[in-house]
Design a protein around this motif. Structure first.
Motif, PDB file in Angstrom:
ATOM      1  N   GLY A  81     -87.852  37.873 -32.383  1.00 25.82           N
ATOM      2  CA  GLY A  81     -88.171  39.452 -31.620  1.00 25.82           C
ATOM      3  C   GLY A  81     -88.812  39.815 -30.131  1.00 25.82           C
ATOM      4  O   GLY A  81     -89.344  40.331 -30.164  1.00 25.82           O
ATOM      5  N   ILE A  82     -88.455  38.716 -29.484  1.00 26.45           N
ATOM      6  CA  ILE A  82     -88.611  38.914 -27.610  1.00 26.45           C
ATOM      7  C   ILE A  82     -87.722  39.220 -26.983  1.00 26.45           C
ATOM      8  O   ILE A  82     -86.819  38.095 -27.118  1.00 26.45           O
ATOM      9  N   ALA A  83     -86.987  40.245 -26.836  1.00 24.90           N
ATOM     10  CA  ALA A  83     -86.131  40.396 -26.173  1.00 24.90           C
ATOM     11  C   ALA A  83     -85.860  40.639 -24.281  1.00 24.90           C
ATOM     12  O   ALA A  83     -87.001  41.083 -24.043  1.00 24.90           O
ATOM     13  N   ARG A  84     -85.378  40.363 -23.821  1.00 25.41           N
ATOM     14  CA  ARG A  84     -85.297  40.416 -21.926  1.00 25.41           C
ATOM     15  C   ARG A  84     -84.187  41.013 -21.866  1.00 25.41           C
ATOM     16  O   ARG A  84     -83.337  40.225 -21.825  1.00 25.41           O
ATOM     17  N   SER A  85     -84.256  41.140 -20.574  1.00 20.77           N
ATOM     18  CA  SER A  85     -82.732  42.136 -19.019  1.00 20.77           C
ATOM     19  C   SER A  85     -83.514  41.572 -17.868  1.00 20.77           C
ATOM     20  O   SER A  85     -85.008  40.919 -17.813  1.00 20.77           O
ATOM     21  N   PHE A  86     -82.532  41.453 -16.842  1.00 21.36           N
ATOM     22  CA  PHE A  86     -82.875  40.773 -15.767  1.00 21.36           C
ATOM     23  C   PHE A  86     -82.712  41.618 -15.249  1.00 21.36           C
ATOM     24  O   PHE A  86     -81.970  42.319 -15.211  1.00 21.36           O
ATOM     25  N   GLN A  87     -83.511  40.864 -14.272  1.00 19.40           N
ATOM     26  CA  GLN A  87     -83.339  41.631 -13.004  1.00 19.40           C
ATOM     27  C   GLN A  87     -81.754  42.178 -12.044  1.00 19.40           C
ATOM     28  O   GLN A  87     -81.341  43.401 -11.799  1.00 19.40           O
ATOM     29  N   ASP A  88     -80.965  41.313 -12.328  1.00 19.34           N
ATOM     30  CA  ASP A  88     -79.701  41.299 -11.826  1.00 19.34           C
ATOM     31  C   ASP A  88     -78.335  41.265 -13.512  1.00 19.34           C
ATOM     32  O   ASP A  88     -77.364  41.552 -12.842  1.00 19.34           O
ATOM     33  N   LEU A  89     -79.041  41.943 -14.463  1.00 24.14           N
ATOM     34  CA  LEU A  89     -78.808  43.007 -15.568  1.00 24.14           C
ATOM     35  C   LEU A  89     -77.737  41.329 -16.056  1.00 24.14           C
ATOM     36  O   LEU A  89     -77.876  41.752 -17.768  1.00 24.14           O
ATOM     37  N   LYS A 153     -76.729  50.520 -16.128  1.00 27.45           N
ATOM     38  CA  LYS A 153     -78.632  50.061 -15.887  1.00 27.45           C
ATOM     39  C   LYS A 153     -78.926  50.596 -18.046  1.00 27.45           C
ATOM     40  O   LYS A 153     -79.601  49.572 -18.638  1.00 27.45           O
ATOM     41  N   PHE A 154     -78.163  51.739 -18.897  1.00 25.78           N
ATOM     42  CA  PHE A 154     -78.338  51.912 -19.620  1.00 25.78           C
ATOM     43  C   PHE A 154     -77.351  50.749 -20.511  1.00 25.78           C
ATOM     44  O   PHE A 154     -78.245  49.672 -21.400  1.00 25.78           O
ATOM     45  N   LEU A 155     -76.663  50.292 -20.081  1.00 22.07           N
ATOM     46  CA  LEU A 155     -75.627  49.336 -20.971  1.00 22.07           C
ATOM     47  C   LEU A 155     -77.002  48.479 -21.015  1.00 22.07           C
ATOM     48  O   LEU A 155     -76.858  47.523 -22.305  1.00 22.07           O
ATOM     49  N   SER A 156     -77.242  47.390 -19.826  1.00 21.90           N
ATOM     50  CA  SER A 156     -78.386  46.600 -20.045  1.00 21.90           C
ATOM     51  C   SER A 156     -78.944  46.729 -21.520  1.00 21.90           C
ATOM     52  O   SER A 156     -80.330  45.966 -22.071  1.00 21.90           O
ATOM     53  N   LEU A 157     -80.036  48.310 -21.640  1.00 20.75           N
ATOM     54  CA  LEU A 157     -81.184  48.640 -22.218  1.00 20.75           C
ATOM     55  C   LEU A 157     -80.558  48.543 -23.602  1.00 20.75           C
ATOM     56  O   LEU A 157     -80.880  48.318 -24.223  1.00 20.75           O
ATOM     57  N   LEU A 169     -88.907  43.074 -22.687  1.00 18.74           N
ATOM     58  CA  LEU A 169     -89.189  42.922 -21.433  1.00 18.74           C
ATOM     59  C   LEU A 169     -88.317  42.814 -20.439  1.00 18.74           C
ATOM     60  O   LEU A 169     -87.266  42.484 -20.423  1.00 18.74           O
ATOM     61  N   LEU A 170     -88.315  43.697 -19.914  1.00 20.83           N
ATOM     62  CA  LEU A 170     -87.528  44.360 -18.768  1.00 20.83           C
ATOM     63  C   LEU A 170     -88.061  43.920 -17.467  1.00 20.83           C
ATOM     64  O   LEU A 170     -89.085  44.722 -17.328  1.00 20.83           O
ATOM     65  N   ASP A 171     -86.920  44.160 -16.803  1.00 17.38           N
ATOM     66  CA  ASP A 171     -86.565  43.656 -15.712  1.00 17.38           C
ATOM     67  C   ASP A 171     -86.704  44.195 -14.445  1.00 17.38           C
ATOM     68  O   ASP A 171     -85.141  44.476 -14.226  1.00 17.38           O
ATOM     69  N   GLU A 172     -87.563  45.408 -14.010  1.00 16.52           N
ATOM     70  CA  GLU A 172     -86.652  46.110 -13.381  1.00 16.52           C
ATOM     71  C   GLU A 172     -85.259  47.228 -13.723  1.00 16.52           C
ATOM     72  O   GLU A 172     -84.585  48.038 -12.972  1.00 16.52           O
ATOM     73  N   PRO A 173     -86.094  47.282 -14.770  1.00 17.98           N
ATOM     74  CA  PRO A 173     -84.354  48.624 -15.942  1.00 17.98           C
ATOM     75  C   PRO A 173     -84.758  49.639 -15.299  1.00 17.98           C
ATOM     76  O   PRO A 173     -83.228  49.897 -15.336  1.00 17.98           O
ATOM     77  N   ALA A 174     -85.087  50.747 -14.650  1.00 19.61           N
ATOM     78  CA  ALA A 174     -85.164  52.048 -14.285  1.00 19.61           C
ATOM     79  C   ALA A 174     -85.175  52.202 -12.465  1.00 19.61           C
ATOM     80  O   ALA A 174     -84.361  52.803 -11.990  1.00 19.61           O
TER      81      ALA A 174
END
Ligand SMILES: Nc1ncnc2c1ncn2[C@@H]1O[C@H](COP(=O)(O)OP(=O)(O)OP(=O)(O)O)[C@@H](O)[C@H]1O
Ligand SMILES: [Mg+2]
Length: 248
Positions: A81-89, A153-157, A169-174
């Motif tokens: 249950g730990i999800a992450r996004s990447f700086q380069d999406l 960015k919204f797709l990554s979310l 864990l969101l790497d510079e999502p906004a």
């Protein structure tokens, strides 16, 4: 009383002679937004990589609900249950928006369908719901490459939302979002925390940080220099001078 979901103690990693993360202690409390701040190269993304098992900590302890997750493989940690996004999406630019979300929740779902049709329908429902929430439902059949910057960015979310994970864990999502998109983005994160989701995000913009974060952990050269509510961290002249001395 706060409820600590994820806890790090004395976590370190070096790359050759570079101590990228040095003896960091940090707790992520349930249902709040913790921002990781600090200049370029502070170790923020590396800390995410340590939590997700993408990098092995050379020392320290990382535990989820009191149980060590150190040494587990990234897919095992994601499965907890730990999800992450990447700086380069890391989107699949030539796949559709819908498929980008679908593969995030079930990498093999388009080759093999575990659980049969009912499970497939449930996955599609989660995908559609995530696209609906992020305002991308009308673009489900577009290719990711045809989206605007903000839409990527919204797709990554959406990919994170669809996993149903309780820790994000969101790497510079906004980063780089226009004001309207940013407001919408922040309200999506708030909705998530109201549902009990725990968020840790990396952010460079101090205004965004003030708006989004309940707590800020400030890193510099691999060390955590402070962790507190935004009003305290962002008013500390020493931290601000480190930040502006080195920030991009
Ligand atoms: N896999 C790696 N191998 C070698 N050095 C690395 C590796 N990953 C990160 N580093 C180095 O570790 C330090 C911390 O990097 P990291 O990417 O965690 O910084 P950051 O705080 O996310 O910075 P930014 O705000 O620029 O994204 C940097 O000096 C970086 O060059
Ligand atoms: Mg980074």
């Amino acid at each position: 009383m706060s409820n600590v979901l994820l806890s790090m103690r004395g976590v370190s990693i070096s790359f050759g002679g570079l101590a990228a993360v040095q003896s960091v202690d940090m707790d992520l409390q349930e249902g709040i937004v913790t921002a990781l701040a600090g200049p370029n190269g502070a170790g923020k993304t590396t800390l995410f990589n340590l939590i997700t098992g993408n990098l092995p900590a050379s020392s320290g302890q990382i535990s989820l609900r009191g149980k060590s997750i150190l040494g587990l493989r990234p897919h095992q940690i994601a499965g907890m249950g730990i999800a992450r996004s990447f700086q380069d999406l890391r989107l699949f630019t030539h796949m559709t928006v819908r498929d980008n979300v679908l593969v995030a929740i079930e990498p093999s779902s388009w080759l093999w369908q575990p659980g049969g049709r009912a499970a497939q329908r449930e996955r599609m429902r989660r995908v559609d719901e995530a696209l609906e929430q992020t305002g991308l439902a009308g673009m489900a059949d577009s290719r990711a490459i045809d989206l605007s910057y903000a839409e990527t960015k919204f797709l990554s979310l959406a990919r994170i939302i669809a996993t149903g994970s309780r820790i994000w864990l969101l790497d510079e999502p906004a980063s780089g979002l226009d004001v309207n998109s940013r407001t919408r983005f922040i309200s999506l994160l708030r909705d998530a925390t109201r549902r009990g989701v725990t968020i840790c995000l990396i952010e460079h913009n101090l205004d965004v940080m003030t708006e989004i974060a309940d707590r800020i952990a400030f890193l510099d050269r691999g060390r955590k220099l402070a962790e507190d509510v935004p009003e305290k961290v962002l008013r500390d002249p020493e931290l601000i001078s480190i930040y502006f001395g080195k920030s991009r």
